[in-house]
Structure formats: structure tokens, C-alpha cells
Design an enzyme around this catalytic site. Structure first.
Site, short mmCIF file in Angstrom:
data_model
loop_
_atom_site.label_atom_id
_atom_site.label_comp_id
_atom_site.label_asym_id
_atom_site.label_seq_id
_atom_site.Cartn_x
_atom_site.Cartn_y
_atom_site.Cartn_z
N HIS A 158 0.82 -1.38 -0.11
CA HIS A 158 -0.04 0.06 -0.01
C HIS A 158 0.61 1.17 -0.13
O HIS A 158 2.21 1.02 0.32
CB HIS A 158 -0.83 -0.04 1.32
CG HIS A 158 -2.12 -0.79 1.26
ND1 HIS A 158 -1.97 -2.43 1.37
CD2 HIS A 158 -3.31 -0.79 0.92
CE1 HIS A 158 -3.24 -2.76 1.36
NE2 HIS A 158 -3.92 -1.94 0.88
N LYS A 162 -0.51 5.01 4.43
CA LYS A 162 -1.57 4.05 5.30
C LYS A 162 -0.98 3.56 6.75
O LYS A 162 0.19 3.56 6.93
CB LYS A 162 -1.69 2.69 4.47
CG LYS A 162 -2.58 1.69 5.04
CD LYS A 162 -3.00 0.58 4.01
CE LYS A 162 -3.93 -0.56 4.65
NZ LYS A 162 -5.24 0.20 5.24
#
Ligand code: NAI
Ligand SMILES: O=C(O)C1=N[C@H](C(=O)O)C[C@H](O)C1
Length: 270
Positions: A158, A162
Site C-alpha cells: 500500500h 496507510k
């Protein structure tokens, strides 16, 4: 003619919040009736469309969720665990369907969501895309077909903003693999290996999290045995897939009896 269902988006300025607002505005099946942000946010009091750099929408960003929820049939919520737990109680009070995309929730948070679901229709999934929910079912099937000679590893990647790991999706895939094998994920999961960890335990399910740049979301489920490997992979290249799933969930939830549902229910994949 009756109006289409009114939807409130919480975390309206966020990566998912803005994507959801565009998705609802592009849809003929729903209309945006509220945009909620946290207290003190610079967008409070501004028109959400203008704040996003586009045309006015007539919807003013507010930090009063209950007032916003009172005029809605559904709330779509991709925020933070603390905010989502609070919104679950308020959505139940307003009798609005609550679609939860927020990840990183503790067992205590989930217990509070469970209580709210006695009076509210809650649809929660760590990933709202059709592709990932299909991958969940495939993972369960493959794990059920293979024995523990196949080591299961879940690798996710990600963007660098995040805040939770492993991702909600990785945990969904881990649960599916454990379910397929008929074991409890909590008893077999290996998270955050570092240092002299010892050899891999047979039957364990490992998790690895990569964080970098603007990666939207990538998940691999690896089944590795002596002499062969199988990888099941999903790559999200556009957050629109999550927003479309969330809107579908909100519409599906209208008129459903109170309880907790997930995207497998919405997509008819159970
Ligand atoms: N289930 C799914 O399909 C997906 C889930 N997610 C999850 O959604 C969540 C949000 O992700 P992003 O949009 O990338 O994060 P983000 O940080 O860009 O947005 C979160 C927004 O929530 C707002 N917020 C926080 N507390 C609030 C409160 N009390 N009241 C109102 N607004 C509040 C923040 O100000 C921010 O604008 C994360 O948990 C992420 O993992 C993200 C993408 C897909
Ligand atoms: O934070 C994100 O961005 C994402 N979060 C979800 C997760 O934790 O799995 C879903 C998606 O992968 C994007």
C-alpha cells in the site's frame, strides 16, 4: 416521482471520501445529502464540491454527524476506528444503513460495532471491490484443497500514508485461508517476523506488509510447497473500485433487517 436515497459521506476530504463523493454524484441511483469531517478541519462550512476544487454541490461540510445522518438513508464511512465506532451508534440512532470501509479495528471496536448492529444495518468489509471478494472465495477453496505441505503467505502493498498493518484485506484473506483449512487464524498467524525467528512453523499463515509511494492496494496469497508455488493476486489501480462497491452496499442495505453483513452478502458470493 420519489427521490433517490440520500447518502452521507464521512471523512469527506480523505482519499476515499473524495472518491465516494464523485461516485455518488456520478450515480443516478443515489444522491449526496451530507459530507462530514472531523472537528477543526479546514473544509468545515465549505461546499464539498468547491472544497474539492470543482463546482458547488449544495452540500456543506459539517462536523455534526448526527444532524447529517438524520437526513440520510445511508452513511458511507471510510475514516478511522475511533470515528467509525462513534458513527455506528449515531447511524443506529438515525436508522441509517452504515457502510463501514474503515480498517485497523481492534476486537473491542468490533464488539461495539456488533452492539450497534442490534438496531442498525451495518455492512462492513476490509475491501469493497468485487475482485478482492472473489479472491477471498478462491483463497478459501484453494486452502481447502491443499494440505499443510503448502505454506500460505499473504503479501500486501500500500501507499506510504496507510496507518494500519496488515491491511484489512490481508486479514480477510488470512481468515479465508484459515477457514478453508479449518483452523483458527489467531492460533496460526505469523506477523512481523524479525531477527532469529526460528524455522517457519508448518501450518502457519504468514503476513508481510510493504509500504511505499502511491500504491493503491495489492494483495498476493502465496501457496508455496516443495517444487511448486501458486499465487493468487489482486491489484487495485483505482480507488473507484472500492467506492463503487461501497455505494452498491449502501443501496443493497436499504430496507434490510438490522444486523452485520459483509460484501460477500452484498455480492451474493456466500
Ligand atoms: N474497505 C475498503 O474497501 C477500503 C478501506 N479503506 C480504509 O478506509 C480508511 C480511510 O482511508 P483513506 O481514505 O485512505 O484515509 P484518509 O486519511 O485519506 O481519510 C480519512 C478521513 O477521515 C477523516 N476523519 C477522521 N476522523 C474523523 C471524524 N471523527 N469525523 C469525521 N471525519 C474524520 C480524516 O480527517 C480524513 O479526511 C482506512 O482505514 C483505510 O484502510 C481504504 C480504501 C478501501
Ligand atoms: O488504506 C488503504 O488505502 C486501503 N485499505 C484497505 C485495506 O486495509 O485492505 C483496502 C485497500 O487495500 C486500500
Amino acid at each position: 416521482m420519489t427521490d433517490s436515497p440520500g447518502i452521507v459521506v464521512t471523512g469527506a476530504s480523505g482519499r476515499m471520501g473524495q472518491m465516494l463523493i464523485r461516485t455518488i454524484q456520478d450515480s443516478s441511483k443515489a444522491r449526496l445529502v451530507g459530507a462530514v469531517e472531523r472537528e477543526g478541519h479546514a473544509w468545515i462550512g465549505q461546499d464539498i464540491g468547491a472544497a474539492m476544487g470543482g463546482p458547488e454541490t449544495g452540500v456543506t461540510v459539517t462536523d455534526d454527524p448526527l444532524e447529517a445522518f438524520a437526513s440520510a438513508q445511508a452513511v458511507i464511512d471510510f475514516t478511522s476506528p475511533a470515528a467509525t465506532v462513534a458513527f455506528a451508534g449515531l447511524a443506529a440512532q438515525a436508522r441509517a444503513v452504515h457502510v463501514i470501509g474503515t480498517t485497523g479495528m481492534t476486537d473491542e471496536d468490533l464488539a461495539r460495532i456488533h452492539v450497534a448492529a442490534r438496531h442498525a444495518t451495518i455492512i462492513r468489509a476490509g475491501n469493497m471491490s468485487l475482485g478482492v471478494n472473489l479472491l477471498v472465495q478462491l483463497t478459501k477453496q484453494v486452502a481447502a484443497a491443499l494440505d499443510e505441505d503448502y505454506d500460505i503467505e499473504i503479501i500486501e502493498a500500500h501507499h506510504n500514508q496507510k496507518v494500519d498493518a496488515p491491511s484489512g484485506t490481508a486479514l480477510m484473506l488470512g481468515e479465508a485461508a484459515a477457514d478453508g483449512r479449518g483452523v483458527d487464524l489467531g492460533a496460526v498467524s505469523d506477523r512481523g517476523r524479525d531477527g532469529i525467528t526460528g524455522k517457519r512453523e508448518r501450518g502457519h499463515i504468514g503476513f508481510t506488509a510493504i509500504r511505499g509511494g502511491d500504491i493503491v492496494g495489492e494483495h498476493d496469497v502465496l501457496f508455496a510447497a516443495a517444487g511448486e508455488r501458486i499465487t493468487l493476486r489482486h491489484v487495485a489501480s483505482d480507488r473507484a473500485v472500492f467506492a463503487r462497491g461501497a455505494l452498491k452496499a449502501a443501496l443493497w442495505g436499504l430496507g434490510r433487517k438490522p444486523g452485520e453483513y459483509d460484501m460477500l452478502d452484498v455480492l451474493g458470493l456466500k
